[in-house]
Scaffold this active site. Structure first.
Site, PDB file in Angstrom:
ATOM      1  N   HIS A  60      10.831  12.934 -10.322  1.00  0.00           N
ATOM      2  CA  HIS A  60      11.260  12.363  -9.235  1.00  0.00           C
ATOM      3  C   HIS A  60      10.912  13.584  -7.936  1.00  0.00           C
ATOM      4  O   HIS A  60      11.323  13.376  -7.139  1.00  0.00           O
ATOM      5  CB  HIS A  60      12.913  12.200  -9.118  1.00  0.00           C
ATOM      6  CG  HIS A  60      13.038  10.795  -9.861  1.00  0.00           C
ATOM      7  ND1 HIS A  60      14.304  10.529 -10.206  1.00  0.00           N
ATOM      8  CD2 HIS A  60      12.218  10.039 -10.370  1.00  0.00           C
ATOM      9  CE1 HIS A  60      14.436   9.454 -10.883  1.00  0.00           C
ATOM     10  NE2 HIS A  60      12.942   9.241 -11.106  1.00  0.00           N
ATOM     11  N   THR A  61       9.985  14.483  -8.380  1.00  0.00           N
ATOM     12  CA  THR A  61       9.387  15.285  -7.374  1.00  0.00           C
ATOM     13  C   THR A  61       8.291  14.727  -6.870  1.00  0.00           C
ATOM     14  O   THR A  61       7.522  15.158  -6.006  1.00  0.00           O
ATOM     15  CB  THR A  61       8.951  16.674  -8.011  1.00  0.00           C
ATOM     16  OG1 THR A  61       8.301  17.603  -6.870  1.00  0.00           O
ATOM     17  CG2 THR A  61       7.714  16.447  -9.066  1.00  0.00           C
TER      18      THR A  61
ATOM     19  N   ARG B   7       5.849   6.854 -14.415  1.00  0.00           N
ATOM     20  CA  ARG B   7       7.034   6.238 -14.575  1.00  0.00           C
ATOM     21  C   ARG B   7       6.659   5.125 -15.663  1.00  0.00           C
ATOM     22  O   ARG B   7       7.616   4.761 -16.233  1.00  0.00           O
ATOM     23  CB  ARG B   7       7.481   5.460 -13.092  1.00  0.00           C
ATOM     24  CG  ARG B   7       8.687   4.762 -13.381  1.00  0.00           C
ATOM     25  CD  ARG B   7       9.282   4.277 -12.005  1.00  0.00           C
ATOM     26  NE  ARG B   7      10.578   3.751 -12.237  1.00  0.00           N
ATOM     27  CZ  ARG B   7      10.879   2.382 -11.790  1.00  0.00           C
ATOM     28  NH1 ARG B   7       9.989   1.900 -11.039  1.00  0.00           N
ATOM     29  NH2 ARG B   7      11.990   1.827 -11.931  1.00  0.00           N
TER      30      ARG B   7
ATOM     31  N   GLY C  44       9.499   2.322 -28.180  1.00  0.00           N
ATOM     32  CA  GLY C  44       8.444   3.534 -28.310  1.00  0.00           C
ATOM     33  C   GLY C  44       7.254   3.504 -27.479  1.00  0.00           C
ATOM     34  O   GLY C  44       6.961   2.342 -26.725  1.00  0.00           O
TER      35      GLY C  44
ATOM     36  N   ASN D 261      12.390  -2.952 -14.100  1.00  0.00           N
ATOM     37  CA  ASN D 261      11.001  -3.002 -13.890  1.00  0.00           C
ATOM     38  C   ASN D 261      10.446  -4.056 -12.895  1.00  0.00           C
ATOM     39  O   ASN D 261       9.416  -3.627 -12.108  1.00  0.00           O
ATOM     40  CB  ASN D 261      10.295  -3.508 -15.237  1.00  0.00           C
ATOM     41  CG  ASN D 261      10.573  -2.398 -16.262  1.00  0.00           C
ATOM     42  OD1 ASN D 261      10.728  -1.317 -16.008  1.00  0.00           O
ATOM     43  ND2 ASN D 261      10.299  -2.828 -17.520  1.00  0.00           N
TER      44      ASN D 261
ATOM     45  N   VAL E 237      11.369   1.692 -24.525  1.00  0.00           N
ATOM     46  CA  VAL E 237      11.538   0.458 -25.022  1.00  0.00           C
ATOM     47  C   VAL E 237      10.594   0.145 -26.421  1.00  0.00           C
ATOM     48  O   VAL E 237       9.426   0.250 -26.153  1.00  0.00           O
ATOM     49  CB  VAL E 237      11.489  -0.487 -23.872  1.00  0.00           C
ATOM     50  CG1 VAL E 237      11.598  -1.868 -24.356  1.00  0.00           C
ATOM     51  CG2 VAL E 237      12.284  -0.357 -22.821  1.00  0.00           C
TER      52      VAL E 237
ATOM     53  N   ASP F  75       4.210   2.135 -27.207  1.00  0.00           N
ATOM     54  CA  ASP F  75       3.494   1.095 -28.008  1.00  0.00           C
ATOM     55  C   ASP F  75       2.847   0.296 -26.818  1.00  0.00           C
ATOM     56  O   ASP F  75       2.264  -0.869 -27.296  1.00  0.00           O
ATOM     57  CB  ASP F  75       4.243   0.456 -28.975  1.00  0.00           C
ATOM     58  CG  ASP F  75       5.351  -0.316 -28.368  1.00  0.00           C
ATOM     59  OD1 ASP F  75       5.599  -0.246 -26.782  1.00  0.00           O
ATOM     60  OD2 ASP F  75       6.038  -1.164 -29.009  1.00  0.00           O
TER      61      ASP F  75
ATOM     62  N   HIS G  66       8.762   4.312 -18.940  1.00  0.00           N
ATOM     63  CA  HIS G  66       9.370   2.882 -19.174  1.00  0.00           C
ATOM     64  C   HIS G  66       8.738   2.445 -20.487  1.00  0.00           C
ATOM     65  O   HIS G  66       9.345   1.255 -20.945  1.00  0.00           O
ATOM     66  CB  HIS G  66       9.277   1.906 -17.910  1.00  0.00           C
ATOM     67  CG  HIS G  66      10.214   2.163 -16.967  1.00  0.00           C
ATOM     68  ND1 HIS G  66      10.806   1.474 -16.167  1.00  0.00           N
ATOM     69  CD2 HIS G  66      10.605   3.545 -16.377  1.00  0.00           C
ATOM     70  CE1 HIS G  66      11.649   1.869 -15.317  1.00  0.00           C
ATOM     71  NE2 HIS G  66      11.784   3.151 -15.429  1.00  0.00           N
ATOM     72  N   ASP G  67       7.652   2.640 -20.751  1.00  0.00           N
ATOM     73  CA  ASP G  67       7.044   2.168 -22.129  1.00  0.00           C
ATOM     74  C   ASP G  67       7.814   2.748 -23.206  1.00  0.00           C
ATOM     75  O   ASP G  67       8.432   2.087 -24.205  1.00  0.00           O
ATOM     76  CB  ASP G  67       5.651   2.561 -22.140  1.00  0.00           C
ATOM     77  CG  ASP G  67       4.999   1.990 -23.378  1.00  0.00           C
ATOM     78  OD1 ASP G  67       5.612   1.053 -23.910  1.00  0.00           O
ATOM     79  OD2 ASP G  67       3.881   2.570 -23.780  1.00  0.00           O
TER      80      ASP G  67
ATOM     81  N   ASP H 151      11.647  12.828  -3.456  1.00  0.00           N
ATOM     82  CA  ASP H 151      11.467  14.203  -2.998  1.00  0.00           C
ATOM     83  C   ASP H 151      11.052  14.505  -1.317  1.00  0.00           C
ATOM     84  O   ASP H 151      10.161  14.034  -0.994  1.00  0.00           O
ATOM     85  CB  ASP H 151      10.519  14.939  -3.875  1.00  0.00           C
ATOM     86  CG  ASP H 151      10.215  16.696  -3.203  1.00  0.00           C
ATOM     87  OD1 ASP H 151      10.898  16.965  -2.234  1.00  0.00           O
ATOM     88  OD2 ASP H 151       9.545  17.288  -3.953  1.00  0.00           O
TER      89      ASP H 151
HETATM   90  C1  HEM Z   1      17.106   9.952 -15.621  1.00  0.00           C
HETATM   91  C2  HEM Z   1      17.192   8.596 -15.742  1.00  0.00           C
HETATM   92  C3  HEM Z   1      16.273   8.058 -14.509  1.00  0.00           C
HETATM   93  C4  HEM Z   1      16.812   7.061 -13.805  1.00  0.00           C
HETATM   94  C5  HEM Z   1      18.025   6.727 -13.608  1.00  0.00           C
HETATM   95  C6  HEM Z   1      15.473   6.766 -12.794  1.00  0.00           C
HETATM   96  C7  HEM Z   1      15.457   5.622 -11.828  1.00  0.00           C
HETATM   97  C8  HEM Z   1      14.439   5.356 -11.001  1.00  0.00           C
HETATM   98  C9  HEM Z   1      14.572   4.547  -9.828  1.00  0.00           C
HETATM   99  C10 HEM Z   1      15.803   3.669  -9.455  1.00  0.00           C
HETATM  100  C11 HEM Z   1      13.266   4.798  -9.271  1.00  0.00           C
HETATM  101  C12 HEM Z   1      13.062   3.771  -8.081  1.00  0.00           C
HETATM  102  C13 HEM Z   1      12.266   2.670  -8.391  1.00  0.00           C
HETATM  103  C14 HEM Z   1      12.114   1.693  -7.129  1.00  0.00           C
HETATM  104  O1  HEM Z   1      12.982   1.634  -6.226  1.00  0.00           O
HETATM  105  O2  HEM Z   1      11.086   1.058  -7.250  1.00  0.00           O
HETATM  106  C15 HEM Z   1      12.361   5.759  -9.899  1.00  0.00           C
HETATM  107  C16 HEM Z   1      11.343   6.062  -9.632  1.00  0.00           C
HETATM  108  C17 HEM Z   1      10.565   6.738 -10.362  1.00  0.00           C
HETATM  109  N1  HEM Z   1      10.943   7.384 -11.585  1.00  0.00           N
HETATM  110 FE1  HEM Z   1      12.724   7.382 -12.212  1.00  0.00          FE
HETATM  111  N2  HEM Z   1      14.350   7.209 -13.275  1.00  0.00           N
HETATM  112  C18 HEM Z   1      14.819   8.151 -14.315  1.00  0.00           C
HETATM  113  C19 HEM Z   1      13.865   8.941 -14.920  1.00  0.00           C
HETATM  114  C20 HEM Z   1      12.664   9.158 -14.876  1.00  0.00           C
HETATM  115  C21 HEM Z   1      11.872   9.954 -15.852  1.00  0.00           C
HETATM  116  C22 HEM Z   1      12.240  10.353 -17.242  1.00  0.00           C
HETATM  117  C23 HEM Z   1      10.641   9.680 -15.288  1.00  0.00           C
HETATM  118  C24 HEM Z   1       9.171  10.301 -15.862  1.00  0.00           C
HETATM  119  C25 HEM Z   1       9.124  11.251 -16.566  1.00  0.00           C
HETATM  120  C26 HEM Z   1      10.572   9.067 -13.962  1.00  0.00           C
HETATM  121  C27 HEM Z   1       9.498   8.768 -12.978  1.00  0.00           C
HETATM  122  C28 HEM Z   1       9.655   8.070 -11.985  1.00  0.00           C
HETATM  123  C29 HEM Z   1       8.679   8.340 -10.856  1.00  0.00           C
HETATM  124  C30 HEM Z   1       7.511   9.121 -10.886  1.00  0.00           C
HETATM  125  C31 HEM Z   1       9.180   7.363  -9.844  1.00  0.00           C
HETATM  126  C32 HEM Z   1       8.377   6.865  -8.610  1.00  0.00           C
HETATM  127  C33 HEM Z   1       7.371   5.660  -8.953  1.00  0.00           C
HETATM  128  C34 HEM Z   1       6.679   5.283  -7.781  1.00  0.00           C
HETATM  129  O3  HEM Z   1       6.705   6.090  -6.680  1.00  0.00           O
HETATM  130  O4  HEM Z   1       5.892   4.191  -7.999  1.00  0.00           O
HETATM  131  N3  HEM Z   1      11.977   8.673 -13.861  1.00  0.00           N
HETATM  132  N4  HEM Z   1      13.191   6.001 -10.940  1.00  0.00           N
HETATM  133 CA    CA Z   2       7.146   0.439 -25.223  1.00  0.00          CA
HETATM  134 CA    CA Z   3       7.534  17.537  -5.029  1.00  0.00          CA
END
Ligand code: HEM
Ligand code: CA
Ligand code: CA
Length: 290
Positions: free
Chosen positions: A164-165, A38, A48, A65, A46, A50, A42-43, A209
Site C-alpha cells: 500500500h505504498t 494487487r 493458490g 474484486n 484464492v 493459478d 488476489h490470485d 500512500d
Molecule cells: C492486509 C490485508 C489487505 C487488505 C485488507 C487490503 C485491502 C485493500 C483495499 C480495500 C484496497 C482498495 C481497493 C479499492 O478501493 O478499489 C487495496 C488496494 C491495493 N492493495 Fe491491498 N489489501 C491488503 C493487502 C495487500 C497485499 C498483501 C498486497 C500486495 C502484496 C496489496 C496490494 C494492494 C495495492 C497495490 C492496491 C492499490 C491497487 C490499485 O491502485 O489498483 N494489498 N487493498
Molecule cells: Ca488463484
Molecule cells: Ca510510496
C-alpha cells in the site's frame, strides 16, 4: 516444485517480454503497477497462484474484486505476445507473478528472483474469494488469521501490507475511518473528507500512500507511525499493539523492509501452485481452453 530457470530453454524470451510489457503499461499509467501487484495477491489467496482471478466472471464478481481489480487487459496483451513466440508454454499464473515483481521494480522497489512453473486453473472460486481475502475493516487479528490460513507469518503480513505504498483506494473503503476513527491525523482526515463525502462519492479515489503514491518505498510505514494510514486495516498495524515494533523497524530501515517484502512475496507466490499435469497452460488468460 517451482524453479527460476523453468522457461530458460522452452521460452528464452518469456521474462524479457513480460518486463517490457509491464514497463510500457506502467510508464503510460503508473497506477497500473499497483493494480498488477494487487491482482497477483488476489490470485494467490484464492486456490493458490493459478490465474483463477483472470477468468472472466466468477471470482471477479466477489466483493473484494468487483469494481476494483484492474490490469486484466495488460496481462491478456502480454500473453498474446508470448503465445506468438512460444505457443502454449508460459502459464498465465507465471506471467502474473513475474508482472507483479516487474511492477514493483518499475516503481523503484526491490527486485527478486521468481520461481516459475505454475500451471493455470480450469476453474475459479467466487465463494473462496469472499471468505479468504481480508477486507479494509479487518482487525489486526483478522488479518493475522487470513494470512496464517495461507501459511504466512505476521511479519509477512506486515511486510506485504507495505504494498500500500503505491496505488489507490475508493472512498467507500475508508469513509468510516475518516469520519469516525480517532487514531487518525486530524489534518489528514480533513483533507480526505473533501473528496469523500459522508454520503455518496463512494467511488472517488485517494492515494493509499499520501506522500509517494507512485514510488515503491517504505513511506507506508512512516505514514502509519504518524497515524496517516488510509484504511482501517492499515492503521491496525500500528495501534499500540504487537506489530508496532515491526512497523517502526520498516519505517526507519528501508533495507529491512525490502528484505522482508521480497521474502514474503516469494512465499506468497508459492501458495498452492499447480504443477506437472495439474491444470493447463491457457491459450488466453481470461478463459479456459476449449
Ligand atoms: C492486509 C490485508 C489487505 C487488505 C485488507 C487490503 C485491502 C485493500 C483495499 C480495500 C484496497 C482498495 C481497493 C479499492 O478501493 O478499489 C487495496 C488496494 C491495493 N492493495 Fe491491498 N489489501 C491488503 C493487502 C495487500 C497485499 C498483501 C498486497 C500486495 C502484496 C496489496 C496490494 C494492494 C495495492 C497495490 C492496491 C492499490 C491497487 C490499485 O491502485 O489498483 N494489498 N487493498
Ligand atoms: Ca488463484
Ligand atoms: Ca510510496
Amino acid at each position: 516444485q517451482l524453479s527460476p530457470t523453468f522457461y530458460d530453454t522452452s521460452c528464452t524470451r518469456a521474462l524479457a517480454t513480460i518486463k517490457s510489457g509491464v514497463m510500457a503499461a506502467v510508464s503510460s499509467d503508473p497506477r497500473m503497477g499497483a493494480s498488477l501487484l494487487r491482482l497477483h495477491f488476489h490470485d494467490c489467496f484464492v486456490q493458490g497462484c493459478d490465474a483463477s482471478v483472470l477468468l472472466s466472471g466468477m471470482e471477479q464478481n466477489a466483493l473484494p474484486n468487483n469494481g476494483s481489480l484492474r490490469g486484466f487487459g495488460v496481462i491478456d496483451s502480454i500473453k498474446t505476445q508470448i503465445e506468438a513466440i512460444c505457443a502454449q508454454t508460459v502459464s498465465c499464473a507465471d506471467i502474473l507473478t513475474v508482472a507483479a515483481r516487474d511492477s514493483v521494480v518499475a516503481l523503484g522497489g526491490p527486485s527478486w528472483t521468481v520461481p516459475l512453473g505454475r500451471r493455470d486453473s480450469i476453474d475459479a472460486n467466487e465463494a473462496a474469494a469472499n471468505s479468504d481475502l481480508p477486507g479494509p475493516t479487518s482487525s489486526r487479528s483478522d488479518l493475522e488469521l487470513a494470512f496464517s490460513n495461507k501459511g504466512l507469518l505476521t511479519v509477512d503480513m506486515v511486510a506485504l501490507s507495505g504494498a500500500h505504498t503505491i496505488g489507490q483506494a475508493q472512498c467507500g473503503t475508508f469513509k468510516d475511518r475518516i469520519y469516525n476513527e480517532t487514531n487518525i491525523d486530524t489534518t489528514f482526515a480533513t483533507s480526505l473528507r473533501a473528496n469523500c463525502p459522508r454520503s455518496g462519492g463512494d467511488g472517488s479515489l485517494a492515494n493509499l500512500d499520501t506522500t509517494t503514491a507512485n514510488t515503491f518505498d517504505n513511506a507506508y510505514y512512516t505514514n502509519l507511525v504518524s497515524q496517516k494510514g488510509l484504511l482501517h486495516s492499515d492503521q491496525v498495524l500500528f495501534n499500540n499493539d504487537t506489530t508496532d515494533n515491526t512497523v517502526r523497524n520498516f519505517a526507519s530501515n528501508p533495507a529491512a523492509f525490502s528484505s522482508a517484502f521480497t521474502t514474503a512475496m516469494i512465499k506468497m507466490g508459492n501458495i498452492a501452485p499447480k504443477t506437472g499435469t495439474q491444470g493447463q497452460i491457457r491459450l488466453s488468460c481470461s478463459r479456459v481452453n476449449s
